[in-house]
Design a protein around this motif. Structure first.
Motif: not given
Length: 405
Positions: A193-207
């Motif tokens: 679940m932690n991995a899924l949350d981080r995958l979902r947030d990629i556009p928010k924290i990156s270019s």
């Protein structure tokens, strides 16, 4: 001279900080003073219109410059706090083989060193202490240039495939849990679940753009890669959920499939919490040494050992024969109606805790109903007639009568 100082787009943080704290207060003082004087000058009989217009233009330029400095400072989100009051943040050194992606690392670094030191000192700290040997050797030539260091990290480790591989590294390299080992399964699901949350947030924290993210993470191949991390039981639930949404388990892709996967993992986490609790209680009962005790309202102090041995594992024990409706929680030697701990539990937890221990009809010890009935029927209640009818669920009563319960 202060007005000719450009507020450049890539102005270093320490310079913006210096402009905001030192130059801006002086300028705003000049603006306020000039405003007062130009008003008086305008009323003067010898007022020169050209001078007045020049001053007004200069004040307007000063206001624009001051607003730009304020905006730049706000964009940096600098918090003025004494160094002794700043909470330390532990930054994990960045490595190409680690479990933290480059954007998470850079965000942690920027947050930790916000408003502290110059770009050169930050670059030195980053290069010396927070990069693996491999990465450090690749950046020797730019070790004192913070913007170039960060640019190098993103160029070499910030593409969507590398970021996704990094996020999934921990869960993909861990051993798959046994279905019956609920604790290991629960831990595995939390990592997933932690991995899924981080995958979902990629556009928010990156270019990384949303378009690139969608093409990679929501693709058929990647969804299959994620579903392969489920246990067989969880994978079956995922397939059922997909079908309920009109999606094919074999061709699942897109936002709907990704959301269904997150939903499946969260449901399984909630379910395994209950299973872990039940497994722990069984282990406690198994390891707990036997001791002489009274069974609520049933077994007295002179009961034979054979009677006690025949009692169900869920029977409630306590040492106070005056208690009529004993609390279902272990170690609680008081009435259930007086226990704030028990009454504050969610309904499902209370049901699980009282199963085979309390009668759900009269709330007395379950063993009483069995003993008084001499019951082969484990669900019957000998006190049914004495229970206030307003407390009984008509549907449950009808079901019990129909099925001899």
């Amino acid at each position: 001279r202060i007005l000719r100082k450009d507020v450049e787009q890539d102005l270093p943080e320490e310079q913006i900080r210096d402009l905001y704290k030192k130059k801006l207060p002086v300028l705003e003082k000049y603006i306020s003073s000039a405003d007062d004087k130009i008003v008086k000058y305008t009323d003067h009989p010898d007022m020169n219109p050209r001078i007045s217009r020049a001053v007004h233009t200069t004040l307007q330029e000063a206001d624009v410059w001051a607003d730009l400095v304020h905006d730049k400072y706000d964009e940096l989100d600098i918090v003025e706090i004494d160094a002794s009051e700043r909470l330390p943040m532990e930054i994990v050194p960045f490595s190409s083989t680690g479990i933290q992606n480059v954007y998470e690392f850079i965000n942690d670094f920027n947050e930790s060193y916000k408003g502290i030191g110059t770009d050169k000192s930050k670059a030195s700290k980053l290069w010396r202490s927070l990069l693996s040997n491999e990465v450090r050797m690749d950046t020797v030539q730019i070790k004192t240039n913070l913007p170039k260091l960060l640019e190098h990290l993103i160029e070499n480790h910030g593409d969507i495939d590398t970021v996704c591989d990094t996020i999934l590294r921990e869960v993909e390299t861990s051993k798959r849990p046994d279905e019956a080992d609920y604790k290991a399964r629960h831990n595995h699901l939390k990592i997933l679940m932690n991995a899924l949350d981080r995958l979902r947030d990629i556009p928010k924290i990156s270019s990384i753009s949303m378009e690139v993210w969608t093409s990679a993470v929501l693709s058929l191949k990647f969804i299959q890669r994620l579903s392969a991390l489920l246990t067989p039981a969880d994978d079956a639930q995922f397939s059922d959920l997909l079908r309920s949404k009109g999606l094919s388990p074999r061709k699942a892709k897109g936002q709907g499939a990704f959301d269904a996967l997150i939903d499946t993992v969260q449901r399984s986490i909630d379910n395994t919490v209950r299973l872990v609790d039940r497994q722990s209680e069984k282990e406690i009962r198994k390891d707990k040494p036997k001791r002489a005790a009274h069974v609520v309202e049933v077994v007295s102090s002179d009961s034979s050992s054979s009677d006690e041995a025949s009692l169900p594992s869920g029977v409630i024990y306590h040492t106070n024969n005056a208690i009529k409706k004993s609390c279902a929680m272990r170690g609680h030697d008081h009435e259930m109606g007086q226990c704030e701990d028990f009454l504050s539990l969610p309904p499902l937890k209370r049901r699980h805790m009282t199963e085979e221990r309390l009668c759900w009809t009269c709330l007395g010890p379950r063993i009483n109903c069995r003993v008084k009935h001499n019951a082969t029927d484990a669900s019957s209640c000998s006190n049914l007639k004495s229970v206030d009818k307003i407390l009984l669920c008509k549907g449950c009563v009808d079901y019990g009568k129909k099925n001899s319960k």
